[in-house]
Design a protein around this motif. Structure first.
Motif, PDB file in Angstrom:
ATOM      1  N   GLU A   1     -73.217  68.019  18.219  1.00  0.00           N
ATOM      2  CA  GLU A   1     -74.166  67.181  17.324  1.00  0.00           C
ATOM      3  C   GLU A   1     -74.133  65.938  17.936  1.00  0.00           C
ATOM      4  O   GLU A   1     -75.138  65.250  17.594  1.00  0.00           O
ATOM      5  CB  GLU A   1     -73.966  67.469  15.938  1.00  0.00           C
ATOM      6  CG  GLU A   1     -74.460  68.937  15.344  1.00  0.00           C
ATOM      7  CD  GLU A   1     -72.936  69.824  15.402  1.00  0.00           C
ATOM      8  OE1 GLU A   1     -71.884  69.344  16.260  1.00  0.00           O
ATOM      9  OE2 GLU A   1     -73.019  70.814  14.760  1.00  0.00           O
ATOM     10  N   THR A   2     -73.167  65.350  18.461  1.00  0.00           N
ATOM     11  CA  THR A   2     -72.889  63.966  18.621  1.00  0.00           C
ATOM     12  C   THR A   2     -73.681  63.606  19.875  1.00  0.00           C
ATOM     13  O   THR A   2     -74.062  62.373  20.129  1.00  0.00           O
ATOM     14  CB  THR A   2     -71.572  63.528  18.637  1.00  0.00           C
ATOM     15  OG1 THR A   2     -70.886  64.063  19.822  1.00  0.00           O
ATOM     16  CG2 THR A   2     -70.719  63.903  17.463  1.00  0.00           C
ATOM     17  N   ALA A   3     -74.151  64.499  20.583  1.00  0.00           N
ATOM     18  CA  ALA A   3     -74.812  64.062  21.828  1.00  0.00           C
ATOM     19  C   ALA A   3     -75.892  65.155  22.285  1.00  0.00           C
ATOM     20  O   ALA A   3     -76.982  64.717  23.174  1.00  0.00           O
ATOM     21  CB  ALA A   3     -73.764  64.353  23.027  1.00  0.00           C
TER      22      ALA A   3
ATOM     23  N   GLN B   1     -87.540  61.261  14.103  1.00  0.00           N
ATOM     24  CA  GLN B   1     -86.395  61.673  13.776  1.00  0.00           C
ATOM     25  C   GLN B   1     -85.243  60.561  13.884  1.00  0.00           C
ATOM     26  O   GLN B   1     -85.319  59.684  14.781  1.00  0.00           O
ATOM     27  CB  GLN B   1     -85.923  62.997  14.251  1.00  0.00           C
ATOM     28  CG  GLN B   1     -85.558  62.895  15.854  1.00  0.00           C
ATOM     29  CD  GLN B   1     -85.513  64.281  16.634  1.00  0.00           C
ATOM     30  OE1 GLN B   1     -86.029  65.329  15.969  1.00  0.00           O
ATOM     31  NE2 GLN B   1     -85.021  64.353  17.663  1.00  0.00           N
ATOM     32  N   ALA B   2     -84.164  60.742  13.010  1.00  0.00           N
ATOM     33  CA  ALA B   2     -82.851  59.855  13.144  1.00  0.00           C
ATOM     34  C   ALA B   2     -81.788  60.772  12.982  1.00  0.00           C
ATOM     35  O   ALA B   2     -81.774  61.746  12.042  1.00  0.00           O
ATOM     36  CB  ALA B   2     -82.935  58.813  11.988  1.00  0.00           C
ATOM     37  N   VAL B   3     -80.720  60.626  13.790  1.00  0.00           N
ATOM     38  CA  VAL B   3     -79.483  61.410  13.747  1.00  0.00           C
ATOM     39  C   VAL B   3     -78.216  60.566  13.404  1.00  0.00           C
ATOM     40  O   VAL B   3     -78.093  59.373  14.173  1.00  0.00           O
ATOM     41  CB  VAL B   3     -79.353  62.046  14.835  1.00  0.00           C
ATOM     42  CG1 VAL B   3     -78.105  63.095  14.778  1.00  0.00           C
ATOM     43  CG2 VAL B   3     -80.419  62.828  15.233  1.00  0.00           C
TER      44      VAL B   3
ATOM     45  N   GLU C   1     -60.457  67.450  14.318  1.00  0.00           N
ATOM     46  CA  GLU C   1     -61.783  66.302  14.127  1.00  0.00           C
ATOM     47  C   GLU C   1     -62.270  66.728  12.854  1.00  0.00           C
ATOM     48  O   GLU C   1     -62.564  68.218  12.589  1.00  0.00           O
ATOM     49  CB  GLU C   1     -62.341  66.691  15.418  1.00  0.00           C
ATOM     50  CG  GLU C   1     -61.865  65.964  16.729  1.00  0.00           C
ATOM     51  CD  GLU C   1     -62.844  66.205  18.083  1.00  0.00           C
ATOM     52  OE1 GLU C   1     -62.395  65.659  19.085  1.00  0.00           O
ATOM     53  OE2 GLU C   1     -63.952  66.607  17.767  1.00  0.00           O
ATOM     54  N   LEU C   2     -62.772  66.207  12.261  1.00  0.00           N
ATOM     55  CA  LEU C   2     -63.863  66.117  11.134  1.00  0.00           C
ATOM     56  C   LEU C   2     -65.073  65.627  11.471  1.00  0.00           C
ATOM     57  O   LEU C   2     -65.209  64.238  11.722  1.00  0.00           O
ATOM     58  CB  LEU C   2     -63.219  65.756   9.792  1.00  0.00           C
ATOM     59  CG  LEU C   2     -61.779  66.324   9.411  1.00  0.00           C
ATOM     60  CD1 LEU C   2     -60.635  65.678   9.997  1.00  0.00           C
ATOM     61  CD2 LEU C   2     -61.806  66.354   7.755  1.00  0.00           C
ATOM     62  N   ALA C   3     -66.240  65.990  11.255  1.00  0.00           N
ATOM     63  CA  ALA C   3     -67.528  65.463  11.542  1.00  0.00           C
ATOM     64  C   ALA C   3     -68.747  65.676  10.531  1.00  0.00           C
ATOM     65  O   ALA C   3     -68.466  67.027  10.051  1.00  0.00           O
ATOM     66  CB  ALA C   3     -68.026  65.639  12.997  1.00  0.00           C
ATOM     67  N   TYR C   4     -69.619  64.863  10.174  1.00  0.00           N
ATOM     68  CA  TYR C   4     -70.663  65.077   9.222  1.00  0.00           C
ATOM     69  C   TYR C   4     -71.847  64.670  10.056  1.00  0.00           C
ATOM     70  O   TYR C   4     -71.843  63.437  10.298  1.00  0.00           O
ATOM     71  CB  TYR C   4     -70.416  64.777   7.900  1.00  0.00           C
ATOM     72  CG  TYR C   4     -71.695  64.902   6.979  1.00  0.00           C
ATOM     73  CD1 TYR C   4     -71.882  66.147   6.508  1.00  0.00           C
ATOM     74  CD2 TYR C   4     -72.647  63.950   6.803  1.00  0.00           C
ATOM     75  CE1 TYR C   4     -72.667  66.382   5.470  1.00  0.00           C
ATOM     76  CE2 TYR C   4     -73.617  64.127   6.054  1.00  0.00           C
ATOM     77  CZ  TYR C   4     -73.860  65.594   5.398  1.00  0.00           C
ATOM     78  OH  TYR C   4     -74.861  65.706   4.657  1.00  0.00           O
TER      79      TYR C   4
END
Length: 264
Positions: free
Chosen positions: A170-172, A4-6, A56-59
């Motif tokens: 989701e970032t960690a 997997q890749a994130v 904060e905005l994240a995708y």
């Protein structure tokens, strides 16, 4: 085996900060936001009612491939949006919100690789194939003495109970669902509820922070909308948790005991 890749793209904005000197200043170095006349905000004791506003905005894009599968589908590509904002008000606590949603991008629109590889616990906790919606809306107020914090609104119970430094981030976080929150706890979906927490710091007793918190939520809630029709004594999730954190600012070790009940 799953490969997997994130990839997470995160943009943090702090549009403006109200200071104690009765000036409303732009916190960004490139002056993207214009200063606001502080007289428009002088409501409490000559001070601006707004202390700060964070956005904060994240995708997050997640690609997964299983070397073996029970079906013809072995790959999954999914994405999720997150927009988080918090408005801190002088002497009135803070108001925050979370807007999120996601989509399965692969052509066959498989919702998960879990069934395809025979996993009963989930291999992608961030997977969400739903339109963008307001999934959290809360108000938090902290009393200085005693150190009690009250949060009420449309809440995510996993953000308070059985929590750790990387869960729901989701970032960690780990991708496998059991490593994010315990599958033994029947956490409901995001919905109306409240949490009250007491923090106690006493170096003579123990290093770090001791805490006790209790909360109540709607066990029949649906995160995509707010419905009070099912919020009754027959659909309640209650939890009490006591624990210890070695560092109140950035805990790296946490011990906790949690008792919960759901009558759904």
């Amino acid at each position: 085996m799953i490969t997997q890749a994130v990839i997470t793209l995160l943009v943090a904005l702090v549009p403006a900060v109200a200071t104690g000197s009765d000036t409303f200043t732009d916190a960004s170095s490139d002056q993207l936001f214009q200063a606001i006349d502080p007289n428009q905000l002088e409501i409490i004791d000559g001070q601006g009612i707004i202390e700060s506003f964070d956005l904060e905005l994240a995708y997050t894009l997640i690609g997964q491939h299983a070397t073996r599968s029970l079906t013809d589908s072995q790959s999954l590509l999914s994405g999720s949006f997150d927009i988080v904002g918090e408005l801190t008000l002088r002497d009135l606590g803070a108001v925050g919100f979370l807007v999120e949603g996601g989509q399965v991008i692969t052509h066959n629109h498989d919702e998960s690789l879990s069934d395809n590889i025979g996993s009963g616990f989930g291999v992608n906790d961030d997977l969400d194939d739903t339109p963008i919606a307001l999934t959290e809306l809360w108000w938090t107020y902290a009393f200085e003495d005693p150190a009690i914090t009250v949060t009420v609104g449309k809440l995510d119970p996993t953000a308070f109970f059985d929590a750790n430094r990387v869960a729901n981030d989701e970032t960690a976080q780990f991708i496998a669902t059991p490593l994010v929150n315990s599958p033994a706890v029947a956490f409901p979906d995001n919905g109306p509820g409240f949490v009250i927490r007491y923090d106690h710091v006493d170096p003579d007793l123990v290093e770090g922070l001791l805490y006790l918190q209790a909360g109540l939520a709607n066990s029949a809630a649906v995160a995509s909308h707010i419905s009070l029709n099912t919020f009754s004594k027959n659909h309640l999730f209650t939890a009490v948790e006591a624990g210890w954190e070695n560092d109140p600012a950035a805990p790296t070790t946490t011990c906790r005991l949690m008792v919960w009940h759901s009558n759904l």
